[in-house]
Scaffold this motif. Structure first.
Motif, PDB file in Angstrom:
ATOM      1  N   VAL A   1       0.848  -1.203   0.000  1.00  0.00           N
ATOM      2  CA  VAL A   1       0.000   0.000   0.000  1.00  0.00           C
ATOM      3  C   VAL A   1       0.881   1.249   0.000  1.00  0.00           C
ATOM      4  N   PRO A   2       0.412   2.318  -0.642  1.00  0.00           N
ATOM      5  CA  PRO A   2       1.255   3.505  -0.811  1.00  0.00           C
ATOM      6  C   PRO A   2       1.801   4.120   0.476  1.00  0.00           C
ATOM      7  N   VAL A   3       0.957   4.701   1.311  1.00  0.00           N
ATOM      8  CA  VAL A   3       1.564   5.492   2.381  1.00  0.00           C
ATOM      9  C   VAL A   3       1.132   5.072   3.783  1.00  0.00           C
ATOM     10  N   HIS A   4       1.059   3.788   4.032  1.00  0.00           N
ATOM     11  CA  HIS A   4       0.704   3.368   5.391  1.00  0.00           C
ATOM     12  C   HIS A   4       1.808   3.784   6.355  1.00  0.00           C
ATOM     13  N   ASN A   5       3.004   3.379   6.031  1.00  0.00           N
ATOM     14  CA  ASN A   5       4.138   3.699   6.883  1.00  0.00           C
ATOM     15  C   ASN A   5       5.347   3.818   5.954  1.00  0.00           C
ATOM     16  N   PRO A   6       5.651   5.040   5.519  1.00  0.00           N
ATOM     17  CA  PRO A   6       6.676   5.222   4.476  1.00  0.00           C
ATOM     18  C   PRO A   6       8.054   4.681   4.868  1.00  0.00           C
ATOM     19  N   ASP A   7       8.313   4.595   6.177  1.00  0.00           N
ATOM     20  CA  ASP A   7       9.642   4.114   6.583  1.00  0.00           C
ATOM     21  C   ASP A   7       9.738   2.590   6.533  1.00  0.00           C
ATOM     22  N   GLU A   8       8.559   1.946   6.468  1.00  0.00           N
ATOM     23  CA  GLU A   8       8.589   0.490   6.621  1.00  0.00           C
ATOM     24  C   GLU A   8       9.403  -0.201   5.515  1.00  0.00           C
ATOM     25  N   VAL A   9       9.195   0.223   4.278  1.00  0.00           N
ATOM     26  CA  VAL A   9       9.925  -0.412   3.167  1.00  0.00           C
ATOM     27  C   VAL A   9      11.425  -0.240   3.399  1.00  0.00           C
ATOM     28  N   GLU A  10      11.787   0.961   3.835  1.00  0.00           N
ATOM     29  CA  GLU A  10      13.193   1.264   4.127  1.00  0.00           C
ATOM     30  C   GLU A  10      13.754   0.262   5.149  1.00  0.00           C
TER      31      GLU A  10
ATOM     32  N   ALA B   1       6.480  -6.229  -3.361  1.00  0.00           N
ATOM     33  CA  ALA B   1       7.344  -5.049  -3.561  1.00  0.00           C
ATOM     34  C   ALA B   1       6.816  -4.158  -4.685  1.00  0.00           C
ATOM     35  N   CYS B   2       5.552  -3.731  -4.541  1.00  0.00           N
ATOM     36  CA  CYS B   2       4.899  -2.955  -5.618  1.00  0.00           C
ATOM     37  C   CYS B   2       5.123  -1.453  -5.467  1.00  0.00           C
TER      38      CYS B   2
ATOM     39  N   ARG C   1      -5.828  -7.057  -8.858  1.00  0.00           N
ATOM     40  CA  ARG C   1      -7.135  -7.108  -8.204  1.00  0.00           C
ATOM     41  C   ARG C   1      -7.172  -6.239  -6.948  1.00  0.00           C
ATOM     42  N   THR C   2      -6.061  -6.199  -6.232  1.00  0.00           N
ATOM     43  CA  THR C   2      -6.072  -5.445  -4.972  1.00  0.00           C
ATOM     44  C   THR C   2      -5.668  -3.988  -5.189  1.00  0.00           C
ATOM     45  N   GLY C   3      -5.327  -3.642  -6.424  1.00  0.00           N
ATOM     46  CA  GLY C   3      -5.001  -2.249  -6.730  1.00  0.00           C
ATOM     47  C   GLY C   3      -3.595  -1.837  -6.308  1.00  0.00           C
ATOM     48  N   CYS C   4      -2.747  -2.816  -5.932  1.00  0.00           N
ATOM     49  CA  CYS C   4      -1.353  -2.477  -5.583  1.00  0.00           C
ATOM     50  C   CYS C   4      -0.636  -1.929  -6.817  1.00  0.00           C
ATOM     51  N   VAL C   5      -1.073  -2.414  -7.999  1.00  0.00           N
ATOM     52  CA  VAL C   5      -0.510  -1.949  -9.268  1.00  0.00           C
ATOM     53  C   VAL C   5      -1.703  -1.527 -10.133  1.00  0.00           C
ATOM     54  N   LYS C   6      -1.589  -0.347 -10.789  1.00  0.00           N
ATOM     55  CA  LYS C   6      -2.759   0.212 -11.502  1.00  0.00           C
ATOM     56  C   LYS C   6      -3.142  -0.607 -12.727  1.00  0.00           C
ATOM     57  N   SER C   7      -2.152  -0.959 -13.533  1.00  0.00           N
ATOM     58  CA  SER C   7      -2.446  -1.766 -14.727  1.00  0.00           C
ATOM     59  C   SER C   7      -1.234  -2.644 -14.983  1.00  0.00           C
ATOM     60  N   ILE C   8      -1.447  -3.672 -15.789  1.00  0.00           N
ATOM     61  CA  ILE C   8      -0.343  -4.610 -16.020  1.00  0.00           C
ATOM     62  C   ILE C   8       0.852  -3.904 -16.688  1.00  0.00           C
TER      63      ILE C   8
END
Ligand SMILES: CNc1ncnc2c1ncn2[C@@H]1O[C@H](COP(=O)(O)O)[C@@H](O)[C@H]1O
Ligand SMILES: [Zn+2]
Length: 359
Positions: free
Chosen positions: A223-232, A245-246, A272-279
């Motif tokens: 998800v985009p901005v739940h916790n921006p530091d988490e991916v880091e 890792a979308c 389907r879950t919208g993590c990626v807008k289109s293929i």
């Protein structure tokens, strides 16, 4: 033949090719991979026992077509109510394995969250034992049908930490995984609703797993901005693999690229879950072009009505991959499995044996 018919024919040939191809599945959740028919049967059984309150509602949730990420987690809650019996856990595990074997998956890593339930007398350990019983049953059935599944299917298990869990619960899961190592448990996964929980809660358990030699894979960047530091922080932990890792920031893509942590790609789930807008926007495209380590997976074949052969077909049609490219993708996935070296070599031999047919 009309161009429409030709397209259908080409698609049919591709899907049959993808089904025949020996494949490795490294990202599949059993409770997300249940056949709809089985889910409905379990719902009916619960209805007859009076253990669910509204069968029509449950049926509607099961049969709904498109689901947002948050709706998926609603469905998981319903599924988990339906699968609280040990015998049901054993049954769904067996069926999930049979379904993967039927499409020529030769190695399957299932990942599941050990759950306890006071009402049914289920403990995390008895849950895992029920899953293991399902693996044993599937092996027996598949051995009897050897001709249908020429290469057989090797199954290993990862135990998942749910993002709703506390540090102590997460550590309990890691300890259970260590105790169950000799029964085919080969690693740890972090999953669950990505808008829940905090990375710091799970870090002690994940660090402990690593110290004890258990490989770790993380659901990352859903998800985009739940916790921006988490991916880091996840990248800094340097897991053995990453799921999805979308959604990464520019600098994080660059970092990922240098780290070369294998990514488990699940096209249908991401769309389907919208993590990626289109293929066309899928990160597979540029990761693949740069020879990044990737493995194509299903995530939840039941919830998203897909299978691994279709996911390979999506890769071919969306990114212009040849049949030989697909073979190489399937073959290379053996490098990323968490199972022991001899099994890796066994899988390499399977791919080497069939390679002349796929040139
Ligand atoms: C769609 N993307 C996803 N993102 C994060 N976690 C997911 C997931 N899909 C499945 N799960 C995780 O797997 C559980 C179901 O299988 P098991 O009960 O463990 O076998 C879900 O409850 C969730 O924790
Ligand atoms: Zn997943």
């Amino acid at each position: 033949m009309s161009s429409n018919q030709e397209q259908h024919r080409a698609r049919d040939i591709l899907v049959r090719y993808c089904k025949r191809l020996p494949k490795i599945e490294l990202h599949a959740h059993p409770n997300g991979s249940i056949r709809d028919s089985t889910l409905l049967e379990l719902a009916q059984e619960h209805d007859q026992r009076g253990t669910i309150s509204s069968y029509p509602n449950v049926r509607e949730i099961i049969l709904k077509e498109d689901r947002s990420l948050q709706e998926c987690f609603k469905l998981f809650d319903v599924i988990h109510v339906l699968t609280t019996d040990h015998s049901f856990i054993t049954r769904i595990t067996k069926e999930v394995i049979e379904d993967f074997a039927a499409e020529n998956v030769v190695y399957l890593e299932l990942r599941t969250t050990p759950k306890s339930n006071v009402l049914t007398g289920m403990t995390k350990r008895s849950y895992v034992e029920a899953v293991l019983a399902g693996i044993t049953k599937a092996n027996l059935v598949l051995c009897e049908n050897h001709q249908l599944h020429a290469h057989g299917i090797q199954v290993r298990l990862l135990l998942s930490i749910d993002r709703r869990e506390t540090t102590d619960q997460a550590i309990e899961t890691v300890k259970l995984a260590l105790e169950m190592k000799s029964h085919g448990v080969v690693g740890i996964d972090l999953s669950g609703n990505p808008v829940t929980g905090n990375w710091k809660t799970f870090l002690p358990a994940l660090t402990y797993a690593r110290q004890c030699g258990l490989p770790v894979t993380l659901h990352c960047g859903e998800v985009p901005v739940h916790n921006p530091d988490e991916v880091e922080e996840m990248l800094a932990f340097h897991p053995d693999r990453l799921g999805h890792a979308c959604v990464l920031q520019e600098s994080q893509w660059e970092r990922l690229h240098n780290l070369r942590i294998p990514v488990e790609v699940c096209f249908t789930s991401n769309l389907r879950t919208g993590c990626v807008k289109s293929i066309c926007d899928h990160h597979f495209a540029w990761l693949y072009k740069t020879h990044y380590p990737l493995v194509i997976c299903t995530d939840d074949r039941g919830v998203f009505s897909t299978n691994l052969s279709s996911e390979y077909a999506i890769a071919a049609t969306s990114f212009d991959l040849s049949e030989h490219d697909l073979f190489e993708l399937a073959k290379n996935a053996t490098r990323f499995i968490f199972a022991e070296e001899p099994l890796k070599r066994h899988l390499d031999r399977i791919f080497a044996g069939v390679e002349p047919n796929y040139r």
